[in-house]
Design a protein around this motif. Structure first.
Motif, mmCIF file in Angstrom:
data_model
loop_
_atom_site.group_PDB
_atom_site.id
_atom_site.type_symbol
_atom_site.label_atom_id
_atom_site.label_comp_id
_atom_site.label_asym_id
_atom_site.label_seq_id
_atom_site.Cartn_x
_atom_site.Cartn_y
_atom_site.Cartn_z
ATOM 1 N N ARG A 167 9.780 9.371 3.975
ATOM 2 C CA ARG A 167 10.427 10.242 4.989
ATOM 3 C C ARG A 167 9.480 11.553 5.076
ATOM 4 N N GLN A 168 9.168 11.737 3.657
ATOM 5 C CA GLN A 168 8.529 13.180 3.644
ATOM 6 C C GLN A 168 7.125 12.834 4.642
ATOM 7 N N GLN A 169 6.337 11.765 4.569
ATOM 8 C CA GLN A 169 5.208 11.315 5.343
ATOM 9 C C GLN A 169 5.558 11.334 6.801
ATOM 10 N N MET A 170 6.623 11.136 7.188
ATOM 11 C CA MET A 170 7.196 11.024 8.676
ATOM 12 C C MET A 170 6.888 12.430 9.260
ATOM 13 N N GLY A 187 0.850 -1.163 0.103
ATOM 14 C CA GLY A 187 -0.146 0.051 0.013
ATOM 15 C C GLY A 187 0.879 1.362 0.002
ATOM 16 N N VAL A 188 0.428 2.202 -0.850
ATOM 17 C CA VAL A 188 1.161 3.406 -0.828
ATOM 18 C C VAL A 188 0.156 4.370 -0.520
ATOM 19 N N VAL A 189 0.716 5.513 0.433
ATOM 20 C CA VAL A 189 -0.267 6.575 0.930
ATOM 21 C C VAL A 189 -0.270 7.661 0.159
ATOM 22 N N VAL A 190 -1.284 8.262 -0.159
ATOM 23 C CA VAL A 190 -1.491 9.639 -1.069
ATOM 24 C C VAL A 190 -1.807 10.520 0.149
ATOM 25 N N SER A 191 -0.956 11.825 0.073
ATOM 26 C CA SER A 191 -1.276 12.571 1.105
ATOM 27 C C SER A 191 -1.705 13.985 0.655
ATOM 28 N N SER A 192 -2.499 14.944 1.296
ATOM 29 C CA SER A 192 -3.192 15.873 1.005
ATOM 30 C C SER A 192 -2.225 17.020 0.664
ATOM 31 N N PRO A 193 -2.232 17.820 -0.320
ATOM 32 C CA PRO A 193 -1.563 18.977 -0.547
ATOM 33 C C PRO A 193 -2.089 20.084 0.101
ATOM 34 N N VAL A 194 -3.289 20.148 0.392
ATOM 35 C CA VAL A 194 -3.949 21.305 1.035
ATOM 36 C C VAL A 194 -4.203 21.228 2.526
ATOM 37 N N ALA A 195 -4.202 22.421 3.217
ATOM 38 C CA ALA A 195 -4.227 22.222 4.513
ATOM 39 C C ALA A 195 -5.456 22.439 5.199
ATOM 40 N N SER A 242 -2.407 19.729 6.134
ATOM 41 C CA SER A 242 -1.562 19.337 4.865
ATOM 42 C C SER A 242 -0.691 18.181 5.157
ATOM 43 N N GLY A 243 -0.816 17.329 4.262
ATOM 44 C CA GLY A 243 -0.145 15.878 4.543
ATOM 45 C C GLY A 243 -1.048 14.861 5.069
ATOM 46 N N GLN A 244 -2.303 14.978 5.159
ATOM 47 C CA GLN A 244 -3.382 14.251 5.745
ATOM 48 C C GLN A 244 -3.281 13.052 4.650
ATOM 49 N N PRO A 245 -3.315 11.773 5.033
ATOM 50 C CA PRO A 245 -3.669 10.684 4.149
ATOM 51 C C PRO A 245 -4.992 10.805 3.599
ATOM 52 N N VAL A 246 -5.081 10.839 2.224
ATOM 53 C CA VAL A 246 -6.567 10.652 1.699
ATOM 54 C C VAL A 246 -6.676 9.561 0.935
ATOM 55 N N ALA A 247 -5.658 8.829 0.641
ATOM 56 C CA ALA A 247 -6.095 7.384 0.055
ATOM 57 C C ALA A 247 -4.953 6.397 0.182
ATOM 58 N N LEU A 248 -5.363 5.417 0.034
ATOM 59 C CA LEU A 248 -4.078 4.130 0.182
ATOM 60 C C LEU A 248 -4.172 3.260 -1.387
ATOM 61 N N VAL A 249 -3.460 3.238 -2.148
ATOM 62 C CA VAL A 249 -3.256 2.592 -3.312
ATOM 63 C C VAL A 249 -2.582 1.383 -2.861
ATOM 64 N N VAL A 250 -3.325 0.223 -3.307
ATOM 65 C CA VAL A 250 -2.684 -1.293 -2.910
ATOM 66 C C VAL A 250 -2.567 -1.975 -4.280
ATOM 67 N N ALA A 251 -1.342 -2.316 -4.458
ATOM 68 C CA ALA A 251 -1.066 -3.087 -5.790
ATOM 69 C C ALA A 251 -0.482 -4.419 -5.377
ATOM 70 N N GLU A 252 -0.083 -5.272 -6.227
ATOM 71 C CA GLU A 252 0.750 -6.356 -6.478
ATOM 72 C C GLU A 252 2.357 -5.914 -5.837
ATOM 73 N N GLU A 253 2.721 -5.038 -6.523
ATOM 74 C CA GLU A 253 4.091 -4.844 -6.507
ATOM 75 C C GLU A 253 4.012 -3.367 -5.963
ATOM 76 N N PHE A 254 5.243 -3.179 -5.049
ATOM 77 C CA PHE A 254 5.305 -1.733 -4.522
ATOM 78 C C PHE A 254 5.331 -0.575 -5.490
#
Lengths: 741, 337
Positions: free
Chosen positions: A272-275, A35-43, A102-114
């Protein structure tokens, strides 16, 4: 015997350096999805529309989770509150269309491969409606308020004493000043990650980067409604946390959600940015007003702080709770307020509150010492408090005076000349500064068990965590000591929600709490083993009592005739037992808590050298003298203080997350531009443990060391910079731009 | 990160051809910067042309100077005995940057083509004229303590992050490139550009051109030189201000002098008028102050980076004194001398 107090290398050191120690993102499972997290660009705002078609079209993509297709989740705020949550309504990932920061997770994309998931994450099209936001504490402080509901475990500021205003007016020397430290982020080396293994029968095993496996287990139960006995959380190794792993964070939520929805194993690793998007040390403004009489005795101490929190929780820490303990003063006023910003809720970061509050207190004390024309150490000694005046209690122990003396001696403080800029070598100005450190010596209710196997192996277990501090090692030492076996015969099992109950590992309470629990279990095991040994045919211990025997060299021996002994393995063999197991638990004593105050103290001395022309600062020496009760393992204890001091250097000179208020976003969200101390910056740190016997503070006499190393270090460095340059920089970190004329 | 194709170039001509045929392809060597940018979704090449197997790795003697192959790593150049003996300024500048691991991977050609570390350029959640022409430059009124004070434009105030390039600018190196039109040599001062109206273009390298080597001229300044780098910690940070100085002294007189600045502009900054003040003069604090003031006469800050003007003023004076005295700044002793 002789294990406790002996410098001992980490028992998990080999596993760590050879890579066999596994971290949350390293566990594998058949059919693992990524799963890869998509983060909000707006605050702040709302998600207006999500178009996932391009992302879903990427080969290998399994699902895109958003608030639109999330499963049904707990509705009450209370269900989302973990064991260390502050008052309020916790952030709920993917709950609805609202954007809180800003940076809030808004979606999780899940795939067979990273790689497929990462690529697809860039193809998600999300439209936002933006709303006005605020991230500037300087502006928001006008609306600061006293938190209505107090955070559990954080004592409110002490009640005022005497008349702070009158005391201030009456003072012969005075100081009024404002100090600030900006946002900091924990930045452990290990990124937050969760691997959720779908066991196929409805059970899940969760490998999470956390400081509390059972805290995460109950969070998963409460939020997703999964029965607790179907959730096992494991955090056997943690690559640093510093408080960032105290609460369950969104990587855990997202991985569990995806795994249970897809009925397969899923791993989510943050970047690291999501940290920089789920917790931080809050921005803090401290207003100090101090006065002293002609003898250098404090006549007033006023400490007011305002910190940021989020819009949805009242995070609180103890910023203004220290001066009243450290210094004798009859006129005090302490005030603590919060201001809401459109950011994630702040969280505990190493010595939360104290690391910050002691900047205000100890820099102000230095300033007032100069106003009073007194040596800064002498000024502190004149105001030394033998009791906790805030609560009118004695201390279980307070060897701060000894720490001052021993630290000063080692540092050579007596050779310091008072005038700023008066010590110089070539083109470098030399500055010597000092500060006091203080932290609570806490203990929490914790359980453990201890097992002796027929082959002589000892196993102790507790659900506590080793966040890099050395917990594995000290627990092994405690068990080896109690049962008289070699350290190598002891296995420590921790970091697993299936094990006996433990709170999160934090607050410097782990050594005292898990240590006491393991000791209690081992004492119970001693009793059972002794009983069994006495009952053996022709037992040499037949007429002995437990207080007349010693456990040593893998045997139970008569204290006054050690040759008369029974080997532990023989005890089990004689009774045809494969193992003997006992449980133990430890809790803080309520009576003792009412009677005594319990704190760890330190005296920090710092030498800086500042290039007179270019203002480049280097910290050439730190002496940190720590009074922390009984030291279980001087080697790992020293490492704890070294790490704390280095982090304190960061707080003084380097670390700050810089927001752009127009975007409501932290701009230096990576390790290239968020500066922690590099090796070159760390030149000489001398750690001293002051002898401080304390039978009262906790069953093993332990006070804890995780936080105390950072406390006081920033102020000692800031005071040294003043001594070198004559310039008071009251906004930390003290970067070069603040020292240039 | 987007999906991308990958091919390994067999020879320089093939690499150039492939790049010319695909406008969205990028060369990759050490990848220490490009891969980061791809992870951040800032660079989105359709194809990576791996040039690491091309025969461009050597360091060779050439017309009294040295030719540094574009694939010579930063570590290989910095520790090359000839570079250390004859061009210690270059060696020193390289060792002032990055970490041993990065220097082992990063190449000479790649170092030239490093992109700015501007926060906004790196963050696709914000506008940036360099990343998305016409979207605006938030750095001008934003978090800009690391930004440029010289040669800025209303469209961009980013700085070039390299240390190596600052030394090469001072040494008057030449960049050798090969494109479909053949080979050409670009004087170092003309290789990087100021942002002007086209901040998205960092260099004057043609779209199809590949850097093949950097030539160092015979004049090497082995004695009077220094690379002074000032940053937010003592190691492993990009320069707030850095100064490269190379001098030739004749008795008590400065015969030749070069002065280049890093961390202050969109390219390594040289001011030949200011440099000229040094020639024929005896070294003195007054002279160095004059040169320093002249170099910064047009400097302007944007709030957060105002301090760089004062810092650069002092740094230039210090670096000139270090070079004149023959006591160059050490890069292993982590202190400013």
């Amino acid at each position: 015997m002789g294990h406790i107090g002996t410098p001992t290398s980490r028992v998990d050191g080999r596993a760590k350096v050879t890579g066999t120690a596994r971290y949350a993102a390293e566990y594998v499972a058949p059919d693992l999805a990524y799963g890869v997290v998509v983060s909000s660009p707006v605050a702040r705002g709302k998600i207006r529309a999500i178009d996932a078609s391009a992302a879903l079209a990427v080969p290998g993509v399994v699902q895109v989770f958003t608030h639109e297709n999330r499963p049904s989740l707990a509705w009450f705020s209370r269900s989302w509150q973990d064991e260390v949550a502050p008052p309020g309504s916790p952030f709920r990932p993917l709950y609805d269309k609202e954007i809180h920061y800003s940076g809030q997770p808004v979606a999780l994309v899940v795939a067979e491969e990273f790689e497929a998931a990462r690529h697809a994450a860039t193809l998600l099209r999300i439209e936002y409606e933006t709303l006005p936001h605020a991230t500037d504490l300087g502006a928001a402080r006008e609306e600061a308020y006293e938190p209505r509901k107090k955070r559990s475990g954080i004592p409110p500021p002490a009640k005022p004493r005497g008349d702070a205003q009158a005391g201030y007016e009456a003072g012969a020397v005075k100081l009024e000043a404002e100090y600030r430290h900006g946002f900091e982020h924990h930045n452990p080396m290990e990124m937050h990650a969760a691997t959720v293994v779908w066991e196929g029968d409805g059970r899940i095993t969760v490998y999470d980067k956390t400081q509390g496996s059972q805290n995460c287990q109950s969070y998963i139960h409460n939020v997703f409604g999964i029965p607790s006995d179907q959730v096992r959380v494991v955090n056997a190794y943690v690559g640093g946390a510093f408080g960032s792993g105290l609460r369950p964070h969104y990587q855990l939520f997202l991985a569990v959600m995806a795994a249970t929805q897809l009925e397969r194993s899923v791993r989510v690793v943050l970047t690291r940015q999501q940290m920089f998007t789920f917790t931080h040390r809050p921005d803090t403004i401290q207003k100090m007003a101090l006065a002293a009489d002609a003898d250098g005795k404090l006549t007033a101490f006023r400490h007011e702080a305002v910190q940021n929190t989020s819009r949805f929780e009242d995070y609180q820490e103890a910023v203004v709770n220290w001066a009243g303990l450290l210094y004798k003063c009859d006129n005090t006023l302490f005030d603590y307020r919060l201001a809401q910003l459109d950011l994630p809720t702040p969280g505990d970061m190493r010595a939360p509150g104290a690391a910050t509050g002691l900047i205000g207190i100890e820099c102000a004390m230095d300033e007032l010492a100069y106003a009073a024309k007194l040596d800064p150490l002498e000024f502190r000694l004149r105001n030394y408090s033998e009791i906790d005046q805030d609560n009118n209690r004695k201390y279980t122990s307070k060897a701060l005076r000894e720490a001052y003396h021993i630290g000063a001696e080692r540092f050579g403080w007596g050779r310091r000349s008072m005038a700023p800029g008066s010590m110089r070598e070539g083109g470098e100005l030399i500055g010597w500064g000092m500060a006091t450190g203080v932290w609570e010596a806490m203990m929490m209710k914790t359980a453990a068990n201890a097992v002796l196997h027929a082959d002589g192996r000892v196993e102790v277990a507790c659900a506590t965590s080793d966040i890099g501090t050395g917990t594995y090692t000290i627990l092994a030492q405690i068990a080896a000591e109690a049962l008289g076996v070699d350290l190598a015969r002891v296995t420590v099992r921790i970091g697993d929600s299936d094990l006996p109950k433990s709170p999160v590992s934090g607050g410097s309470w782990t050594a005292a709490s898990a240590g006491a629990a393991v000791d209690a279990a081992c004492q119970a095991l001693r009793k059972s083993l002794f009983k069994l040994a006495r009952g053996m045919d022709d037992s040499p211990l037949a007429n002995a009592s437990l207080d007349r025997v010693v456990f040593d060299g893998g045997a139970i021996r008569l204290a006054d005739d050690e040759a008369r002994a029974v080997a532990l393995t023989d005890v089990l063999t004689a009774h045809h037992l494969s193992l003997v197991e006992e449980e133990g638990a430890a809790s803080p004593s309520m009576i003792s808590s009412m009677r005594y105050s319990r704190y760890t103290h330190s005296a920090v001395f710092a030498e800086v050298r500042v290039d007179a022309q270019l203002k480049v600062v280097r910290v050439t020496r730190i002496v940190n003298a720590v009074a922390a009760g009984r030291i279980l393992n001087p080697k790992t204890a020293r490492s704890q203080i070294l790490g704390g001091v280095v982090m304190g250097m960061g707080m003084a000179l380097y670390e700050e997350t810089m927001p752009d208020h127009r975007f409501g976003r932290f701009m230096n969200h990576n390790l290239a531009e968020y500066h922690v101390a590099a090796h070159a910056d760390v030149q000489g740190i001398d750690v001293i443990f002051v002898d401080e016997p304390d039978e009262e503070v906790s069953p093993l006499g332990v006070k804890g060391l995780g936080e105390i190393g950072i406390v006081g270090t920033p102020a000692a460095i800031a005071n040294a910079i003043f001594h070198a340059t004559g310039k008071r920089v009251r906004e930390l970190p003290i970067t070069i731009d603040k020292l240039l004329d | 990160m987007n999906r991308f194709g990958y091919s390994r170039a067999g020879d320089v001509a093939g690499a150039v051809r492939e790049r010319a045929a695909n406008g969205a392809a990028a060369f990759i060597a050490g990848g220490t910067n490009l891969v980061d940018l791809m992870k951040e979704n800032v660079a989105r090449p359709e194809r990576l042309i791996d040039v690491t197997r091309l025969p461009l790795r050597g360091i060779e003697e050439r017309e009294g100077g040295l030719r540094l192959g574009a694939l010579a790593t930063n570590a290989e150049v910095a520790y090359d005995e000839r570079v250390r003996a004859r061009y210690p300024l270059l060696s020193s500048a390289i060792l002032a940057g990055a970490s041993p691991q990065l220097r082992n991977a990063a190449t000479t050609g790649g170092n030239l083509l490093q992109r700015t570390r501007c926060y906004y350029f790196y963050d696709t959640a914000t506008p940036c004229n360099k990343r998305e022409p016409g979207s605006g430059c938030p750095a001008r009124e934003g978090v800009n303590r690391i930004h440029a004070i010289l040669g800025t434009s209303e469209h961009c105030i980013a700085v070039h992050p390299s240390d190596m390039c600052v030394a090469m600018a001072a040494l008057d190196a030449t960049v050798r490139v090969t494109g479909e039109g053949g080979e050409r040599a670009i004087p170092f001062a003309e290789f990087h550009r100021l942002p002007g109206d086209t901040p998205e273009i960092d260099t004057n390298l043609g779209r199809d051109e590949l850097v093949t080597a950097v030539d160092l001229p015979a004049e090497s300044f082995p004695t009077h030189y220094t690379y002074l780098k000032l940053r937010d910690r003592l190691s492993y940070a990009f320069a707030l201000v850095s100064v490269a100085v190379a001098m030739e002294l004749d008795g008590g007189t400065i015969r030749e002098a070069r002065l280049a600045l890093g961390g202050v502009a969109h390219k390594p900054w040289r001011d030949r008028e200011a440099e000229a003040l040094l020639r024929g003069q005896a070294p003195s604090p007054e002279l160095f102050a004059r040169v320093s003031d002249a170099t910064l006469r047009d400097a302007r800050g944007f709030g957060g980076n105002d301090f760089k003007i004062g810092l650069a003023r002092q740094a230039i004076r210090r670096a000139l004194s270090q070079a004149a005295a023959g006591t160059p700044q050490s890069q292993t002793d982590k202190r400013v001398q």
